[in-house]
Design a protein around this motif. Structure first.
Motif, PDB file in Angstrom:
ATOM      1  N   LEU A  62      36.741  71.217  30.123  1.00 15.12           N
ATOM      2  CA  LEU A  62      36.648  69.946  30.835  1.00 15.12           C
ATOM      3  C   LEU A  62      36.980  70.104  32.315  1.00 15.12           C
ATOM      4  O   LEU A  62      36.292  69.555  33.187  1.00 15.12           O
ATOM      5  N   LEU A  63      38.029  70.864  32.613  1.00 12.35           N
ATOM      6  CA  LEU A  63      38.410  71.080  34.007  1.00 12.35           C
ATOM      7  C   LEU A  63      37.324  71.834  34.755  1.00 12.35           C
ATOM      8  O   LEU A  63      36.990  71.509  35.901  1.00 12.35           O
ATOM      9  N   SER A  64      36.749  72.835  34.121  1.00 15.42           N
ATOM     10  CA  SER A  64      35.701  73.627  34.754  1.00 15.42           C
ATOM     11  C   SER A  64      34.476  72.770  35.052  1.00 15.42           C
ATOM     12  O   SER A  64      33.893  72.848  36.140  1.00 15.42           O
ATOM     13  N   VAL A  65      34.078  71.949  34.102  1.00 17.73           N
ATOM     14  CA  VAL A  65      32.947  71.050  34.325  1.00 17.73           C
ATOM     15  C   VAL A  65      33.239  70.119  35.499  1.00 17.73           C
ATOM     16  O   VAL A  65      32.390  69.903  36.381  1.00 17.73           O
ATOM     17  N   THR A  66      34.443  69.569  35.522  1.00 19.97           N
ATOM     18  CA  THR A  66      34.800  68.585  36.543  1.00 19.97           C
ATOM     19  C   THR A  66      34.754  69.176  37.943  1.00 19.97           C
ATOM     20  O   THR A  66      34.203  68.567  38.869  1.00 19.97           O
ATOM     21  N   ASN A 125      30.806  53.604  37.688  1.00 18.89           N
ATOM     22  CA  ASN A 125      30.737  54.675  36.693  1.00 18.89           C
ATOM     23  C   ASN A 125      32.133  55.152  36.305  1.00 18.89           C
ATOM     24  O   ASN A 125      32.440  55.366  35.134  1.00 18.89           O
ATOM     25  N   LEU A 126      33.005  55.291  37.308  1.00 21.10           N
ATOM     26  CA  LEU A 126      34.381  55.725  37.046  1.00 21.10           C
ATOM     27  C   LEU A 126      35.132  54.694  36.211  1.00 21.10           C
ATOM     28  O   LEU A 126      35.792  55.037  35.222  1.00 21.10           O
ATOM     29  N   LEU A 127      35.031  53.424  36.592  1.00 20.88           N
ATOM     30  CA  LEU A 127      35.778  52.374  35.892  1.00 20.88           C
ATOM     31  C   LEU A 127      35.338  52.232  34.439  1.00 20.88           C
ATOM     32  O   LEU A 127      36.165  52.150  33.527  1.00 20.88           O
ATOM     33  N   GLY A 134      28.121  62.676  37.587  1.00 25.86           N
ATOM     34  CA  GLY A 134      28.851  63.411  36.555  1.00 25.86           C
ATOM     35  C   GLY A 134      30.328  63.523  36.889  1.00 25.86           C
ATOM     36  O   GLY A 134      31.193  63.397  36.010  1.00 25.86           O
ATOM     37  N   LEU A 135      30.626  63.744  38.175  1.00 25.09           N
ATOM     38  CA  LEU A 135      32.027  63.848  38.597  1.00 25.09           C
ATOM     39  C   LEU A 135      32.761  62.527  38.380  1.00 25.09           C
ATOM     40  O   LEU A 135      33.874  62.513  37.840  1.00 25.09           O
ATOM     41  N   SER A 136      32.145  61.420  38.784  1.00 27.02           N
ATOM     42  CA  SER A 136      32.815  60.127  38.617  1.00 27.02           C
ATOM     43  C   SER A 136      33.021  59.805  37.146  1.00 27.02           C
ATOM     44  O   SER A 136      34.044  59.220  36.768  1.00 27.02           O
ATOM     45  N   ARG A 137      32.076  60.208  36.302  1.00 30.08           N
ATOM     46  CA  ARG A 137      32.231  59.977  34.860  1.00 30.08           C
ATOM     47  C   ARG A 137      33.397  60.795  34.306  1.00 30.08           C
ATOM     48  O   ARG A 137      34.236  60.283  33.565  1.00 30.08           O
ATOM     49  N   VAL A 172      26.219  72.562  34.990  1.00 33.35           N
ATOM     50  CA  VAL A 172      24.787  72.589  35.343  1.00 33.35           C
ATOM     51  C   VAL A 172      23.984  71.732  34.368  1.00 33.35           C
ATOM     52  O   VAL A 172      23.109  70.949  34.765  1.00 33.35           O
ATOM     53  N   LEU A 173      24.287  71.865  33.086  1.00 36.46           N
ATOM     54  CA  LEU A 173      23.527  71.152  32.062  1.00 36.46           C
ATOM     55  C   LEU A 173      23.790  69.651  32.096  1.00 36.46           C
ATOM     56  O   LEU A 173      22.974  68.867  31.581  1.00 36.46           O
ATOM     57  N   MET A 174      24.904  69.224  32.674  1.00 34.29           N
ATOM     58  CA  MET A 174      25.174  67.797  32.823  1.00 34.29           C
ATOM     59  C   MET A 174      24.592  67.242  34.118  1.00 34.29           C
ATOM     60  O   MET A 174      24.124  66.106  34.160  1.00 34.29           O
ATOM     61  N   ALA A 175      24.615  68.043  35.186  1.00 30.87           N
ATOM     62  CA  ALA A 175      24.202  67.544  36.496  1.00 30.87           C
ATOM     63  C   ALA A 175      22.704  67.592  36.712  1.00 30.87           C
ATOM     64  O   ALA A 175      22.094  66.626  37.175  1.00 30.87           O
TER      65      ALA A 175
END
Length: 477
Positions: A60-64, A277-279, A402-405, A119-122
């Motif tokens: 999770l941290l790496s993706v973020t 998106n974050l909220l 993706g980052l805000s999510r 990459v696969l999420m963005a």
């Protein structure tokens, strides 16, 4: 016979969207399939749960921290090659996870796997603009949301079966084989595109990437863990994240080709989409974190029934993703977005009230209302944001979404989890009374409804500024 349906996709585009959907499935499987392996890992490596949880947290941290960087790389050197490289990284790192001899080696491989997962999420969200007509963007976004939900729902059951059959290593080896197959399929299905960045002689913003990585790492550690490998106090990490954000803005303002174009964040529609998106993501994570405690300690359900009940959410997400995309295409992104937020608020109020009146039936009915609302918001918000972005900013925009999510997920788990514990009167909710757990559950979701109400106010404010007025999904923003 010829058809007049201008929204029908040629077969090549159908295959491209299928490849993107499979990539989203892989990325979500990368998170969910390993959660059931934690007890087995703790036993096999003779480690505590607080140590083996880094098999999940590392990913999770790496993706973020990597997701914005991956999106920007797609803008600079081409979405297709970065996407295929991400699949290759995901496949190789999955293999390394499967053969890892020690827990630190497994965690290191999971961090590498998270880079591929980023990459696969963005990239799929940005590549959609290359592969489908504008009037079908909402449907494509809905499909991506559906595949992500399918991966979330499928992961625990698939992982459990594989572990029972031959052990935890099989979960990663299956991911490696799946990623390799998707890589081959995507290489044939995705059309070649030239890089969209118009800058000449400018490389990747390495200073900005370094500052952003450290900033996000500090924030992520502050809201996910405070005891295992990092002994810095949580307050210090949060302060470092704030100072890092200031430093990142100062660095980006000095560069001609920054990692994140601050001018894009100055666009009201873009900044609104990221904040909403974050909220909303924070609220949906609270459902996963708080829900099981209520089912187990307030309703007294056993583990099997808790698992089946919680599976209603991902199942509804999988079923409602494609219809949400079609609604977005038909009525326009802005209308669908507001409708999704309103439905989400109604679902949150329902889940704060109905379980106390109807028990498990009230909980399930609330999830059946809440989750489709979230999927409608997600499809509409992604569509609006991507149609607003310029061609050479699509990778950056998908990375920011993706980052805000992800930041929302982590914030929701931390903040709303703390609200639940505070309302229950104890950090150890297992020791709270049934009445206290029920009251804390209701209060937590009323606070969550406040989060989404804030998002609705943001949406209506932007609508009032007439930035959304003609935003039918079939039109260009």
């Amino acid at each position: 016979m010829k058809t007049n349906d201008s929204t029908a996709l040629p077969r090549g585009r159908d295959l491209s969207v299928a490849a993107l959907g499979l990539a989203m499935l892989l990325a979500s499987l990368g998170i969910s399939i390993t959660t059931v392996a934690l007890p087995t890992l703790a036993r096999d490596f003779s480690m505590s749960v607080t140590h083996v949880q880094w098999v999940v947290l590392g990913y999770l941290l790496s993706v973020t921290v990597a997701i914005v960087l991956c999106g920007r790389l797609g803008d600079m050197i081409g979405h297709r090659p970065v996407f295929l490289t991400g699949l290759a990284i995901f496949a190789l790192s999955s293999l390394l996870c499967g053969i890892a001899p020690t827990l630190p080696a497994l965690i290191a491989a999971r961090i590498a796997q998270g880079i591929g997962g980023a990459v696969l999420m963005a990239l799929p969200v940005s590549i959609v603009r290359d592969t489908v007509p504008t009037q079908r963007t909402g449907s494509a976004m809905g499909l991506l949301g559906t595949m992500s939900a399918v991966g979330t729902a499928l992961g625990p059951s698939l992982g459990g079966l594989l572990i029972a059959w031959t052990g935890w290593r099989a979960t990663f080896l299956v991911l490696a084989v799946m990623a390799l197959l998707v890589l081959v399929f995507s290489a044939r299905a995705l059309p070649a595109k030239r890089p969209l960045s118009s800058g000449k002689g400018h490389g990747l913003d390495l200073p900005g990437a370094a500052v952003l990585t450290l900033t996000l790492l500090a924030f992520a550690l502050a809201v996910t863990d405070e005891t295992v490998f990092f002994l810095l106090p949580r307050g210090f990490l949060l302060l470092a994240a704030v100072l890092g954000t200031v430093a990142f803005v100062l660095v980006e303002r000095r560069l001609q080709t920054p990692l994140v174009e601050l001018a894009a964040l100055g666009n009201v529609t873009t900044s609104a989409a990221l904040l909403m998106n974050l909220l909303v993501s924070a609220v949906m994570m609270a459902t996963l974190v708080v829900g099981p405690f209520y089912l187990a300690f307030a309703l007294g359900l056993n583990d099997a029934v808790v698992g089946l009940t919680m599976a209603v959410g991902p199942t509804m997400a999988a079923l409602s993703g494609i219809p949400a995309g079609r609604i977005t295409d038909k009525f326009g992104g802005r209308v669908a977005l507001v409708a999704g937020l309103v439905q989400t608020i109604v679902g949150l109020v329902s889940i704060s009230v109905l379980p106390g009146l109807l028990g498990i039936t009230g909980f399930v009915l609330s999830l059946m209302l809440l989750t489709p609302g979230y999927q409608l918001f997600l499809a509409a918000n992604n569509t609006v944001a991507m149609l607003t972005a310029r061609d050479n900013q699509r990778g950056m925009m998908s990375g920011l979404l993706g980052l805000s999510r992800n930041l929302g997920f982590m914030t929701g788990a931390s903040v709303l989890g703390a609200v639940f514990a505070a309302a229950a009167g104890t950090a150890d909710v297992t020791k709270a009374s049934t009445e206290a757990v029920g009251t804390a559950f209701s209060l937590t979701f009323l606070v969550a409804a406040g989060f989404v109400t804030t998002a609705l106010v943001v949406a209506l404010f932007d609508l009032r500024n007439d930035r959304w007025g003609n935003d039918r999904a079939g039109q260009s923003c």
